[in-house]
Enzyme design. Structure first.
Site, PDB file in Angstrom:
ATOM      1  N   HIS A  80       0.689  -1.059  -0.070  1.00  0.00           N
ATOM      2  CA  HIS A  80       0.027   0.065  -0.006  1.00  0.00           C
ATOM      3  C   HIS A  80       0.747   1.111   0.015  1.00  0.00           C
ATOM      4  CE1 HIS A  80      -3.622  -2.413   0.693  1.00  0.00           C
ATOM      5  NE2 HIS A  80      -3.057  -3.110   1.506  1.00  0.00           N
ATOM      6  N   CYS A 114      -2.100   5.162  -5.057  1.00  0.00           N
ATOM      7  CA  CYS A 114      -2.715   3.721  -4.888  1.00  0.00           C
ATOM      8  C   CYS A 114      -3.725   3.579  -6.183  1.00  0.00           C
ATOM      9  CB  CYS A 114      -3.425   3.512  -3.767  1.00  0.00           C
ATOM     10  SG  CYS A 114      -4.193   1.789  -3.728  1.00  0.00           S
TER      11      CYS A 114
END
Length: 114
Positions: free
Chosen positions: A22, A34
């Site tokens: 992430h 992201c």
């Protein structure tokens, strides 16, 4: 951090890519790093399927993991199209890495044997 590994064949063609982790750039739903990586990678997979009729071997998990493997022994013209799409993806991902390098790292690997 998002880790991306792009694996090339001995002759330099993109054989697969894998994305995990992430970015932690912002809160969930507001993380542009992201979102950018997801849009570029999923867009490339969709383009491969839509423009060539080929469905790569995919593994996708809820934790953000994505693996895409190009099938072997494709017709040359089909493989050329796929390679162009995946090279464009790699360029876009490198652009994101240049801007947000603390949140994304791309590694290129080369297979020893084809």
């Amino acid at each position: 951090m998002i880790g991306i590994t792009i694996t090339r064949t001995k002759s330099g063609l993109i054989q697969s890519f894998e994305i995990s982790g992430h970015a932690l750039f912002a809160d969930r739903g507001k993380d542009i790093v992201c979102a950018g990586v997801s849009a570029v990678s999923v867009g490339a997979i969709n383009a491969v399927h839509e423009l060539t009729g080929i469905t790569p071997d995919l593994e996708h998990r809820a934790d953000g993991f994505l693996r895409c493997v190009v099938p072997e022994e494709l017709p040359e013209n089909t493989n050329e199209k796929i390679q162009l799409i995946l090279e464009a993806m790699a360029v876009s991902l490198r652009s994101i890495e240049e801007q947000y390098g603390k949140h994304i790292q791309i590694t290129f690997k080369k297979q020893e044997v084809e």
